[in-house]
Design an enzyme around this catalytic site. Structure first.
Site, mmCIF file in Angstrom:
data_model
loop_
_atom_site.group_PDB
_atom_site.id
_atom_site.type_symbol
_atom_site.label_atom_id
_atom_site.label_comp_id
_atom_site.label_asym_id
_atom_site.label_seq_id
_atom_site.Cartn_x
_atom_site.Cartn_y
_atom_site.Cartn_z
ATOM 1 N N THR A 17 60.516 -19.234 -47.151
ATOM 2 C CA THR A 17 59.578 -20.269 -46.707
ATOM 3 C C THR A 17 60.260 -21.298 -45.821
ATOM 4 O O THR A 17 59.637 -21.880 -44.939
ATOM 5 C CB THR A 17 58.952 -20.949 -47.948
ATOM 6 O OG1 THR A 17 58.198 -19.960 -48.636
ATOM 7 C CG2 THR A 17 58.050 -22.094 -47.588
ATOM 8 N N TYR A 30 51.129 -18.676 -45.111
ATOM 9 C CA TYR A 30 52.076 -18.596 -43.990
ATOM 10 C C TYR A 30 52.887 -17.316 -44.074
ATOM 11 O O TYR A 30 52.796 -16.559 -45.047
ATOM 12 C CB TYR A 30 53.009 -19.816 -44.016
ATOM 13 C CG TYR A 30 53.738 -19.943 -45.319
ATOM 14 C CD1 TYR A 30 54.960 -19.316 -45.526
ATOM 15 C CD2 TYR A 30 53.178 -20.655 -46.380
ATOM 16 C CE1 TYR A 30 55.618 -19.392 -46.754
ATOM 17 C CE2 TYR A 30 53.835 -20.726 -47.616
ATOM 18 C CZ TYR A 30 55.040 -20.099 -47.786
ATOM 19 O OH TYR A 30 55.676 -20.155 -48.991
ATOM 20 N N THR A 96 62.595 -19.063 -52.013
ATOM 21 C CA THR A 96 62.820 -19.631 -53.349
ATOM 22 C C THR A 96 62.514 -18.647 -54.485
ATOM 23 O O THR A 96 63.016 -18.819 -55.598
ATOM 24 C CB THR A 96 61.978 -20.899 -53.557
ATOM 25 O OG1 THR A 96 60.593 -20.552 -53.399
ATOM 26 C CG2 THR A 96 62.358 -21.985 -52.576
ATOM 27 N N ASP A 97 61.710 -17.628 -54.209
ATOM 28 C CA ASP A 97 61.280 -16.732 -55.302
ATOM 29 C C ASP A 97 62.460 -16.059 -55.997
ATOM 30 O O ASP A 97 62.467 -15.905 -57.222
ATOM 31 C CB ASP A 97 60.331 -15.647 -54.773
ATOM 32 C CG ASP A 97 58.969 -16.208 -54.391
ATOM 33 O OD1 ASP A 97 58.716 -17.388 -54.696
ATOM 34 O OD2 ASP A 97 58.180 -15.467 -53.788
ATOM 35 N N LYS A 169 63.849 -21.333 -60.764
ATOM 36 C CA LYS A 169 62.619 -21.854 -60.161
ATOM 37 C C LYS A 169 61.622 -22.117 -61.285
ATOM 38 O O LYS A 169 61.416 -21.266 -62.149
ATOM 39 C CB LYS A 169 62.054 -20.830 -59.165
ATOM 40 C CG LYS A 169 60.852 -21.357 -58.385
ATOM 41 C CD LYS A 169 60.404 -20.384 -57.295
ATOM 42 C CE LYS A 169 59.205 -20.957 -56.551
ATOM 43 N NZ LYS A 169 58.742 -20.074 -55.470
ATOM 44 N N GLU A 289 70.662 -7.579 -87.767
ATOM 45 C CA GLU A 289 71.473 -6.362 -87.555
ATOM 46 C C GLU A 289 70.908 -5.643 -86.337
ATOM 47 O O GLU A 289 69.718 -5.326 -86.323
ATOM 48 C CB GLU A 289 71.165 -5.472 -88.716
ATOM 49 C CG GLU A 289 72.115 -5.044 -89.747
ATOM 50 C CD GLU A 289 73.535 -4.903 -89.722
ATOM 51 O OE1 GLU A 289 74.005 -3.878 -89.201
ATOM 52 O OE2 GLU A 289 74.150 -5.789 -90.296
HETATM 53 N N1 ASP Z 1 57.759 -16.188 -51.086
HETATM 54 C C1 ASP Z 1 58.710 -17.120 -50.531
HETATM 55 C C2 ASP Z 1 60.096 -16.494 -50.578
HETATM 56 O O1 ASP Z 1 60.647 -16.425 -51.619
HETATM 57 C C3 ASP Z 1 58.678 -18.398 -51.290
HETATM 58 C C4 ASP Z 1 59.627 -19.441 -50.836
HETATM 59 O O2 ASP Z 1 60.562 -19.222 -50.093
HETATM 60 O O3 ASP Z 1 59.446 -20.607 -51.272
HETATM 61 O O4 ASP Z 1 60.575 -16.063 -49.567
#
Ligand code: ASP
Length: 329
Positions: A17, A30, A96-97, A169, A289
Site C-alpha cells: 500500500t 486501490y 503491511t499484510d 499487524k 503430555e
Molecule cells: N494488501 C496490502 C499489502 O499488504 C496492504 C498494505 O500494504 O497495507 O500489500
C-alpha cells in the site's frame, strides 16, 4: 551537507500500500504496488537530506503475493550489500499484510549488524493524508542512525520502533496498525531522532545458525487453524502434505478431543508439529503430555512459528534440536 557527507542507505522496494495507487483521496479500492521505488523516494519531502539514498526494486506486489523467492532474494541482496563499507543501513518498503513475516524471516537470516528497517503504510500514496511518506521518512532516519545497529531487524510504524520477532499487524485499517502486544515497542522515533528503551533478548541476524545463501526453496510447513467443529481430516491432509505442521490452537494451544486424537496418531511419522495459539498475546506452555514430535511455538504467532520451523528444518529433523531452536529464537 553535501550528498557525499551523508550515510548511505539502500531502500529495497517490494510494493504494498505504501506504493499503492488509487482514486484520488480514497483509502480503499486501490492497487498495491503501483509506484516504483524511485517515485516513492522523490515523493517524500526532505528524504534525500537524511541519507545518501539508493533505491532498488526487489518486487512490486501486494504483500499477499510475496513469496519465499522474494525472501531469499532480499536476504541475499542485503547480505551482499552489507559487506560494503560505504553502506550504513537498509530500508525495506513492504505491504503491511505480511510485513511481520518478511521481517521475522530477515531477522533470522540476514548477517549484518547494520540497521535493517522495514516499513509500510495503511493508506495508499494517492489517499488523503497518506501515512507512507511519514513512515518512510522515519524508517530512513532510523536506518541511518548508528543507534539502530545490532538490534535485529526493526519495523517502524507511526512513530514506534518494533522488534521483527514480536511485531504484528493488529488492525485492518487504522494507521497505527502495528504493535508487539505484551512486549511493547523497542522505542520511539520523533522526526529523525530514535529513542530506544528496550532491546531484543532472543537471538537474531549475525547470532543465528541459519544460512540461506545456497537455498532455492524452503521446507514445506502448513498452518492448521483450530475452530469449533474443526474437521480432523483437514489436519491430517495438511500434516501429510507438509514437512512440518503448525497448529493454531485455542487459548494455551488447545484443541478438541477429536483434533487432539488425530494429532496424536501422527507420532509414528515423526514430522514436527508446533503448537501455537490463535490468541495474540501470551506463551503456549503445553501443560499436558504431548507426543514426542510435538513442541510449543513459545510466544510466536502461527505465521512466525511457520517461518522458524521452515528454517529449523533446513538444519535438522531432530525434534529435541528443533525444540531448542524454538527456545532460542
Ligand atoms: N494488501 C496490502 C499489502 O499488504 C496492504 C498494505 O500494504 O497495507 O500489500
Amino acid at each position: 551537507m553535501s550528498k557525499e557527507d551523508l550515510r548511505k542507505v539502500v531502500i529495497l522496494g517490494t510494493g504494498g500500500t505504501i506504493a499503492g495507487v488509487g482514486a484520488p483521496g480514497l483509502t480503499t479500492g486501490y492497487f498495491s504496488g503501483g509506484m516504483d521505488i524511485e517515485s516513492l523516494i522523490t515523493g517524500v519531502p526532505g528524504l534525500k537530506k537524511l541519507a545518501w539514498l539508493v533505491g532498488e526494486q526487489i518486487a512490486n506486489v501486494n504483500s499477499d503475493d510475496i513469496t519465499q523467492e522474494d525472501w531469499l532474494r532480499l536476504t541475499r541482496r542485503i547480505n551482499e550489500l552489507a559487506k560494503r563499507d560505504d553502506i550504513a543501513g537498509f530500508v525495506i518498503t513492504h505491504g503491511t499484510d505480511t510485513l511481520e513475516e518478511t521481517a521475522f524471516f530477515l531477522n533470522l537470516t540476514v548477517k549484518t549488524r547494520k540497521p535493517v528497517v522495514i516499513t509500510g503504510a495503511m493508506r495508499p500514496a494517492t489517499a488523503l493524508s497518506p501515512d507512507g511518506p511519514f513512515n518512510l521518512y522515519q524508517a530512513v532516519a532510523l536506518a541511518a542512525s548508528p543507534e539502530a545497529a545490532g538490534k535485529g531487524v526493526l519495523a517502524v510504524f507511526s512513530d514506534a520502533v518494533y522488534s521483527a520477532r514480536d511485531v504484528q499487524k493488529g488492525s485492518t485499517f487504522h494507521v497505527d496498525a502495528f504493535s508487539s502486544d505484551d512486549f511493547g515497542c523497542l522505542g520511539y522515533i520523533r522526526d529523525t531522532k530514535p529513542y530506544f528503551y528496550n532491546a531484543p533478548v532472543k537471538k537474531h541476524t549475525v547470532e543465528t545458525e541459519f544460512d540461506v545463501t545456497e537455498l532455492t526453496e524452503l521446507p514445506k510447513v502448513a498452518i492448521s487453524y483450530f475452530h469449533v467443529d474443526a474437521d480432523p481430516e483437514t489436519l491430517r491432509f495438511q500434516y501429510m502434505k507438509s514437512d512440518g505442521l503448525i497448529i493454531a490452537g485455542a487459548g494455551n494451544g488447545e484443541m478438541s478431543l477429536l483434533w487432539e486424537k488425530e494429532m496424536r496418531a501422527f507420532e509414528p511419522y515423526g514430522k514436527p508439529i508446533v503448537i501455537t495459539s490463535r490468541i495474540h498475546d501470551g506463551i503456549v506452555t503445553l501443560h499436558r503430555e504431548v507426543p514426542s514430535n510435538v513442541l510449543s511455538g513459545d510466544t510466536l504467532n502461527p505465521q512466525k512459528a511457520r517461518i522458524l520451523l521452515m528454517l529449523a528444518l533446513t538444519k535438522t529433523q531432530n525434534i529435541p534440536k528443533i525444540r531448542r531452536i524454538f527456545e532460542k529464537y
